[in-house]
Design a protein around this motif. Structure first.
Motif, mmCIF file in Angstrom:
data_model
loop_
_atom_site.group_PDB
_atom_site.id
_atom_site.type_symbol
_atom_site.label_atom_id
_atom_site.label_comp_id
_atom_site.label_asym_id
_atom_site.label_seq_id
_atom_site.Cartn_x
_atom_site.Cartn_y
_atom_site.Cartn_z
ATOM 1 N N TRP A 21 0.808 -1.218 0.000
ATOM 2 C CA TRP A 21 0.000 0.000 0.000
ATOM 3 C C TRP A 21 0.846 1.275 0.000
ATOM 4 C CZ3 TRP A 21 1.173 2.426 4.531
ATOM 5 C CH2 TRP A 21 1.395 1.654 5.682
ATOM 6 N N THR A 37 -7.915 1.848 -1.895
ATOM 7 C CA THR A 37 -9.260 2.229 -1.459
ATOM 8 C C THR A 37 -9.536 1.523 -0.138
ATOM 9 O OG1 THR A 37 -10.083 2.557 -3.706
ATOM 10 C CG2 THR A 37 -11.727 2.132 -1.993
ATOM 11 N N GLU A 76 -6.031 6.679 6.471
ATOM 12 C CA GLU A 76 -5.386 7.981 6.275
ATOM 13 C C GLU A 76 -3.883 7.825 6.127
ATOM 14 O OE1 GLU A 76 -6.738 10.403 9.514
ATOM 15 O OE2 GLU A 76 -8.689 10.807 8.544
ATOM 16 N N ARG A 77 -3.291 6.907 6.866
ATOM 17 C CA ARG A 77 -1.854 6.686 6.748
ATOM 18 C C ARG A 77 -1.470 6.227 5.347
ATOM 19 N NH1 ARG A 77 1.209 2.406 10.625
ATOM 20 N NH2 ARG A 77 -0.097 0.913 9.493
ATOM 21 N N ALA A 78 -2.338 5.432 4.723
ATOM 22 C CA ALA A 78 -2.073 4.914 3.384
ATOM 23 C C ALA A 78 -2.538 5.874 2.292
ATOM 24 C CB ALA A 78 -2.753 3.566 3.212
ATOM 25 N N ASP A 79 -3.046 7.049 2.684
ATOM 26 C CA ASP A 79 -3.560 8.027 1.722
ATOM 27 C C ASP A 79 -4.606 7.382 0.818
ATOM 28 O OD1 ASP A 79 -3.768 10.550 0.595
ATOM 29 O OD2 ASP A 79 -2.224 10.162 -0.917
ATOM 30 N N ALA A 80 -5.495 6.613 1.434
ATOM 31 C CA ALA A 80 -6.504 5.852 0.687
ATOM 32 C C ALA A 80 -7.715 6.708 0.345
ATOM 33 C CB ALA A 80 -6.954 4.651 1.520
ATOM 34 N N ASP A 81 -8.382 6.342 -0.751
ATOM 35 C CA ASP A 81 -9.733 6.822 -0.992
ATOM 36 C C ASP A 81 -10.649 6.063 -0.022
ATOM 37 O OD1 ASP A 81 -8.974 8.493 -3.085
ATOM 38 O OD2 ASP A 81 -9.185 6.891 -4.559
#
Length: 231
Positions: free
Chosen positions: A172, A178, A198-203
């Motif tokens: 990730w 996502t 949020e840590r993974a900058d996910a949608d």
């Protein structure tokens, strides 16, 4: 080009827990594969460790024809974090899933974001870590009761060591992510899910359901996954 969807189940479960979503994805003329990890569902292999689970997913990715959206539920978030480096993987989707970083474990993350229960949700027995009836009824399936009898028949013991194994460098960090956040979850704390996403900058896609959205919100979950598959 549409991607093949590869669905990976979480602890204690099998490909059977993806059936409502699998059927809906297939009805949208998309290719989909739901895997059984070793010792789960229809698998004839013995219960494996974390590395065996990752190897099973990698074997399925080797067989994929074209790009893949790799989806992991719950514990399988750790599995797809490791297997997601495969060249076939275009997108990663985490469904109320653990996403450990290099030196983290599923157990360690759970301890950072504990969920209080009135009774034990799981216990150790000779053949592994098992869910209690309270754990099934009130923790995992509290808003998916129509699937509870099926779950009671099909859940299996789990290898505790899986939750204590660091997953190494996670995919990730480099693949599009996502995260389906389940806001009523009683095992993967919603605050944990927020931290990981949020840590993974996910949608982030929010569902007002508990830990088994495959049953409690199959239509909404299918829509999210199908949109990823269509690119």
């Amino acid at each position: 080009m549409s991607a093949t969807v590869v669905l990976v189940h979480g602890a204690w479960h099998g490909a059977w827990c993806w059936r409502p979503v699998e059927r809906r994805i297939r009805s949208k003329a998309l290719d989909v594969v739901a895997l059984d990890l070793p010792g789960h569902g229809d698998s004839t292999e013995p219960l494996g460790d974390f590395e065996a689970d990752v190897a099973t997913v990698n074997a399925a990715l080797d067989a994929a024809d074209g790009p893949v959206v790799l989806v992991g539920h719950s514990y399988a978030g750790a599995v797809i974090s490791a297997a997601g480096h495969h060249d076939a993987v275009r997108d990663l989707a985490f469904v109320c899933a653990w996403m450990p970083d290099r030196d983290e474990t599923v157990s360690g993350l759970a301890e950072q974001f504990p969920v209080d229960h009135d009774e034990p949700a799981m216990k150790m027995e000779d053949d592994g870590l098992v869910l209690t009836d309270y754990g099934l009824r009130e923790v995992l399936y509290h808003d998916a009761s129509t699937a509870l009898d099926t779950a009671r028949l099909l859940v299996v013991p789990e290898n505790l060591a899986k939750f204590q194994t660091p997953g190494g460098n996670p995919a990730w960090l480099t693949k599009p992510v996502t995260y389906v956040r389940c806001l009523l979850d009683r095992i993967a704390h919603p605050d944990l899910q927020t931290f990981l996403a949020e840590r993974a900058d996910a949608d982030i896609i929010d569902l007002d359901v508990g830990h088994m959205p495959q049953f409690a919100a199959a239509d909404a979950l299918t829509t999210a996954i199908a949109e990823l598959a269509r690119g």
